[in-house]
Design an enzyme around this catalytic site. Structure first.
Site, mmCIF file in Angstrom:
data_model
loop_
_atom_site.group_PDB
_atom_site.id
_atom_site.type_symbol
_atom_site.label_atom_id
_atom_site.label_comp_id
_atom_site.label_asym_id
_atom_site.label_seq_id
_atom_site.Cartn_x
_atom_site.Cartn_y
_atom_site.Cartn_z
ATOM 1 N N LYS A 177 36.960 -50.012 -32.621
ATOM 2 C CA LYS A 177 38.236 -49.970 -31.884
ATOM 3 C C LYS A 177 37.989 -49.300 -30.541
ATOM 4 O O LYS A 177 37.776 -48.096 -30.459
ATOM 5 C CB LYS A 177 39.318 -49.204 -32.641
ATOM 6 C CG LYS A 177 40.681 -49.481 -31.977
ATOM 7 C CD LYS A 177 41.702 -48.417 -32.152
ATOM 8 C CE LYS A 177 41.616 -47.275 -31.181
ATOM 9 N NZ LYS A 177 41.946 -47.570 -29.776
ATOM 10 N N GLU A 252 31.502 -37.067 -31.700
ATOM 11 C CA GLU A 252 30.951 -36.631 -30.410
ATOM 12 C C GLU A 252 32.154 -36.324 -29.536
ATOM 13 O O GLU A 252 32.905 -37.232 -29.176
ATOM 14 C CB GLU A 252 30.064 -37.723 -29.827
ATOM 15 C CG GLU A 252 29.135 -37.201 -28.761
ATOM 16 C CD GLU A 252 29.640 -37.533 -27.391
ATOM 17 O OE1 GLU A 252 30.163 -36.603 -26.735
ATOM 18 O OE2 GLU A 252 29.518 -38.690 -26.977
ATOM 19 N N CYS A 286 31.489 -36.694 -20.835
ATOM 20 C CA CYS A 286 31.524 -35.508 -21.697
ATOM 21 C C CYS A 286 30.369 -34.569 -21.352
ATOM 22 O O CYS A 286 30.448 -33.362 -21.563
ATOM 23 C CB CYS A 286 31.481 -35.919 -23.158
ATOM 24 S SG CYS A 286 30.186 -37.094 -23.518
ATOM 25 N N GLU A 382 38.108 -28.554 -20.844
ATOM 26 C CA GLU A 382 37.461 -29.779 -20.355
ATOM 27 C C GLU A 382 38.441 -30.536 -19.451
ATOM 28 O O GLU A 382 39.487 -30.992 -19.906
ATOM 29 C CB GLU A 382 37.061 -30.687 -21.524
ATOM 30 C CG GLU A 382 36.361 -31.941 -21.035
ATOM 31 C CD GLU A 382 35.917 -32.875 -22.147
ATOM 32 O OE1 GLU A 382 36.723 -33.158 -23.045
ATOM 33 O OE2 GLU A 382 34.752 -33.326 -22.099
HETATM 34 P P1 NDP Z 1 41.233 -39.490 -27.273
HETATM 35 O O1 NDP Z 1 40.315 -38.583 -27.964
HETATM 36 O O2 NDP Z 1 42.682 -39.360 -27.573
HETATM 37 O O3 NDP Z 1 40.835 -41.015 -27.568
HETATM 38 C C1 NDP Z 1 39.559 -41.490 -27.884
HETATM 39 C C2 NDP Z 1 39.681 -42.696 -28.830
HETATM 40 O O4 NDP Z 1 40.317 -42.306 -30.044
HETATM 41 C C3 NDP Z 1 40.508 -43.833 -28.295
HETATM 42 O O5 NDP Z 1 39.998 -45.064 -28.766
HETATM 43 C C4 NDP Z 1 41.858 -43.536 -28.909
HETATM 44 O O6 NDP Z 1 42.688 -44.642 -28.913
HETATM 45 C C5 NDP Z 1 41.461 -43.118 -30.296
HETATM 46 N N1 NDP Z 1 42.455 -42.346 -31.019
HETATM 47 C C6 NDP Z 1 43.452 -41.563 -30.531
HETATM 48 N N2 NDP Z 1 44.155 -40.998 -31.536
HETATM 49 C C7 NDP Z 1 43.583 -41.427 -32.704
HETATM 50 C C8 NDP Z 1 43.820 -41.188 -34.085
HETATM 51 N N3 NDP Z 1 44.812 -40.380 -34.503
HETATM 52 N N4 NDP Z 1 43.028 -41.792 -34.997
HETATM 53 C C9 NDP Z 1 42.025 -42.581 -34.611
HETATM 54 N N5 NDP Z 1 41.740 -42.860 -33.312
HETATM 55 C C10 NDP Z 1 42.497 -42.278 -32.369
HETATM 56 O O7 NDP Z 1 40.951 -39.369 -25.758
HETATM 57 P P2 NDP Z 1 41.881 -39.810 -24.544
HETATM 58 O O8 NDP Z 1 41.470 -41.160 -24.168
HETATM 59 O O9 NDP Z 1 43.341 -39.587 -24.797
HETATM 60 O O10 NDP Z 1 41.393 -38.743 -23.465
HETATM 61 C C11 NDP Z 1 41.880 -37.406 -23.546
HETATM 62 C C12 NDP Z 1 40.791 -36.414 -23.250
HETATM 63 O O11 NDP Z 1 39.741 -36.534 -24.195
HETATM 64 C C13 NDP Z 1 40.094 -36.615 -21.918
HETATM 65 O O12 NDP Z 1 40.836 -36.089 -20.879
HETATM 66 C C14 NDP Z 1 38.788 -35.915 -22.166
HETATM 67 O O13 NDP Z 1 38.965 -34.532 -21.978
HETATM 68 C C15 NDP Z 1 38.503 -36.194 -23.619
HETATM 69 N N6 NDP Z 1 37.567 -37.332 -23.807
HETATM 70 C C16 NDP Z 1 36.280 -37.065 -24.143
HETATM 71 C C17 NDP Z 1 35.375 -38.099 -24.261
HETATM 72 C C18 NDP Z 1 33.947 -37.848 -24.610
HETATM 73 O O14 NDP Z 1 33.092 -38.630 -24.217
HETATM 74 N N7 NDP Z 1 33.628 -36.814 -25.365
HETATM 75 C C19 NDP Z 1 35.738 -39.489 -24.029
HETATM 76 C C20 NDP Z 1 37.130 -39.678 -23.732
HETATM 77 C C21 NDP Z 1 37.996 -38.626 -23.631
HETATM 78 P P3 NDP Z 1 43.741 -44.810 -27.700
HETATM 79 O O15 NDP Z 1 42.964 -44.878 -26.459
HETATM 80 O O16 NDP Z 1 44.410 -46.074 -28.049
HETATM 81 O O17 NDP Z 1 44.646 -43.592 -27.796
#
Ligand code: NDP
Length: 480
Positions: A177, A252, A286, A382
């Protein structure tokens, strides 16, 4: 007539709309226009995708296939990705404003993920241990089952393939997903998997939001492994959900990487990597070097050069070959990063260069901040954007303590020409990866993951094998 592209789910080898026909809009953050629509996955769509992966695992050829045959299928997929490399890169650039050359680089690494793990599962089949007792033990690594993979928007294709490639290499079937912000390239990957002849149900793509699409996957007791990259908060929710059916998780999560520049560093190299580490991909990494520590003796010279290099980055349309830096991936993310920048002066910090764009774009310029107290949110949380907070330090002990003073522990960087110091400091840093005199170099054989709030578990090489298989010991009596 709409000219928007459509990205469906890929389930059982076919691209399909959602059961209820629901869709969501896909934005181009540089033009701030909707350019596509994607299928909005519901719990019913997640159910279909899991059922497909389950069937493909329980009854299909993939887990039973000869390793060489599985490797050949993955290589066909990698070849097709290479043929369509510019299309894949185009989708990521359109979808999240990543400069096109960086998107091309990500596609090359994505292709390599498939080639590497295709070989790895053939070369690392197990171990044999002759025993003094007259027995002989060997290990077997059988596939774990159905893998649910949830990937973020900052490296849409690369992070997805980093999960999918080892999962399917080891004979599992999967559902990926992608983030709702970036469904495009992963959907094309699903189409290419079907074209490459992967059996239906081996690589399913489910589009939609974290909830209900993602959360339905993690809660489904037909799922045997959950691998997730994203925020630490969502990581906790994913782990709690998977624990209801005891599915192992690999997480991660976020980071707040320390970048340490010692007095004896090669300054050209250190400035180059300091810029890359926080401004590549507009800081949406990240692994970003978002906390920079500079030795007092070189502070003024280093900062003059660092600020000049940040200001020299060409900002603009991500498809312009001259562009090195572009807008943030979404309006929501722009609002988040901007609010951190706005908080800097209120918390006593100074913005040396950069700041929020004043032309209405979803852009935060390469931003360098000093004088922030270590308790300020912009210092310790972050931001996931192009904002570097800088501190000076006097000695090695002080900087190791400063670098380790964080809930995160994904990575750190250090720059020095002193070999002993490089080893000594690397071993004291509380981080999953330490880069010495470089950044972002990755060998797929090595462990990748984080300490503390940065994650749970490691992936890469045999670490991916441990996670995506059910290791088994077989003990045979040889002598009576
Ligand atoms: P999220 O952690 O919310 O989302 C990452 C993924 O998880 C997306 O595919 C999201 O779907 C999905 N997701 C969200 N909620 C659920 C759930 N309850 N169960 C299963 N899957 C879920 O990150 P965001 O995109 O909202 O970004 C927010 C912050 O996260 C950023 O500002 C950054 O700080 C951090 N981040 C860190 C990353 C890394 O590489 N470590 C990568 C991205 C974000 P959907 O997009 O549809 O909500």
């Amino acid at each position: 007539m709409s000219e928007r592209q459509f990205f469906g789910h890929v389930i059982d080898g076919e691209e399909v709309p959602s059961t209820d026909g629901a869709t969501f809009e896909v934005w181009n953050p540089w033009t701030r226009e909707v350019w596509a629509e994607a299928a909005e996955g519901s719990a019913a769509d997640a159910d279909r995708a899991v059922a497909s992966a389950r069937r493909a695992f329980d009854e299909g050829p993939w887990p039973r296939m000869a390793r060489a045959e599985r490797a050949a299928a993955m290589r066909r997929l990698a070849d097709l990705m290479e043929e369509r490399a510019d299309d894949l890169a185009w989708l990521d650039t359109t979808n999240m404003a990543k400069p096109f050359a960086q998107a091309q680089h990500d596609v090359a690494r994505s292709v390599w993920n498939f080639r590497f793990f295709a070989d790895h599962q053939r070369d690392h089949t197990g171990e044999v241990y002759p025993m003094d007792s007259g027995h002989h033990t060997y290990s077997e690594y059988g596939p774990a089952g159905v893998v649910a993979a949830i990937s973020p928007w900052n490296f849409p294709l690369m992070m997805a393939t980093w999960k999918v490639a080892p999962a399917i290499a080891w004979g599992n079937t999967c559902i990926i997903k992608p983030s709702e912000d970036t469904p495009a390239s992963v959907t094309l990957l699903g189409r290419l998997a079907a074209e490459a002849g992967l059996p239906p149900g081996v690589l399913n793509v489910l589009n939609g939001h974290g909830s209900p699409a993602g959360s339905s996957l993690t809660a489904d007791d037909r799922v045997d492994r959950v691998t997730f990259t994203g925020s630490s908060a969502t990581g906790r929710a994913v782990m709690a959900s998977a624990s209801s059916h005891l599915a192992p998780v690999s997480l991660e999560l976020g980071g707040k990487g320390a970048n340490i520049v010692f007095e004896d560093a090669d300054l050209d190299n250190a400035v180059h990597w300091a810029v890359e580490a926080i401004f590549r991909n507009s800081g949406q990494i990240c692994l970003a070097g978002s906390r920079l520590f500079v030795a007092s003796g070189i502070y003024d010279e280093f900062m003059d050069r660092f600020v000049a290099a940040a200001e020299a980055l060409t900002i603009g349309d991500p498809f312009d070959p001259a562009t090195k830096f572009s807008s943030l991936a979404s309006r929501k993310h722009f609002d988040k990063v901007s609010s951190y920048v706005d908080s800097v002066p209120l918390d006593g910090g100074k913005v040396l260069t950069g700041g929020v764009d004043d032309e209405g774009r979803w852009l935060v310029r390469p931003t360098i901040v000093t004088d922030l107290p270590v308790t300020a949110p912009a210092y310790c949380e972050e931001i996931f954007g192009p904002v570097c907070v800088v501190n000076r330090f006097e000695d090695e002990g002080e900087v190791v303590a400063l670098a380790n003073d964080t809930r995160f522990g994904l990575n750190a960087m250090l720059f020095t020409e002193n070999l002993s110091r490089a080893h000594r400091v690397a071993s004291q840093l509380r981080a999953g990866t330490v880069w010495v005199n470089c950044f972002f170099i990755r060998d797929l054989r090595t462990p990748f993951g984080g300490v503390g709030d940065s994650g749970v578990g490691r992936e890469g090489g045999n670490f991916s094998r441990e996670f995506f298989t059910e290791p088994k010991a077989v003990v045979m009596q040889i002598r009576r």
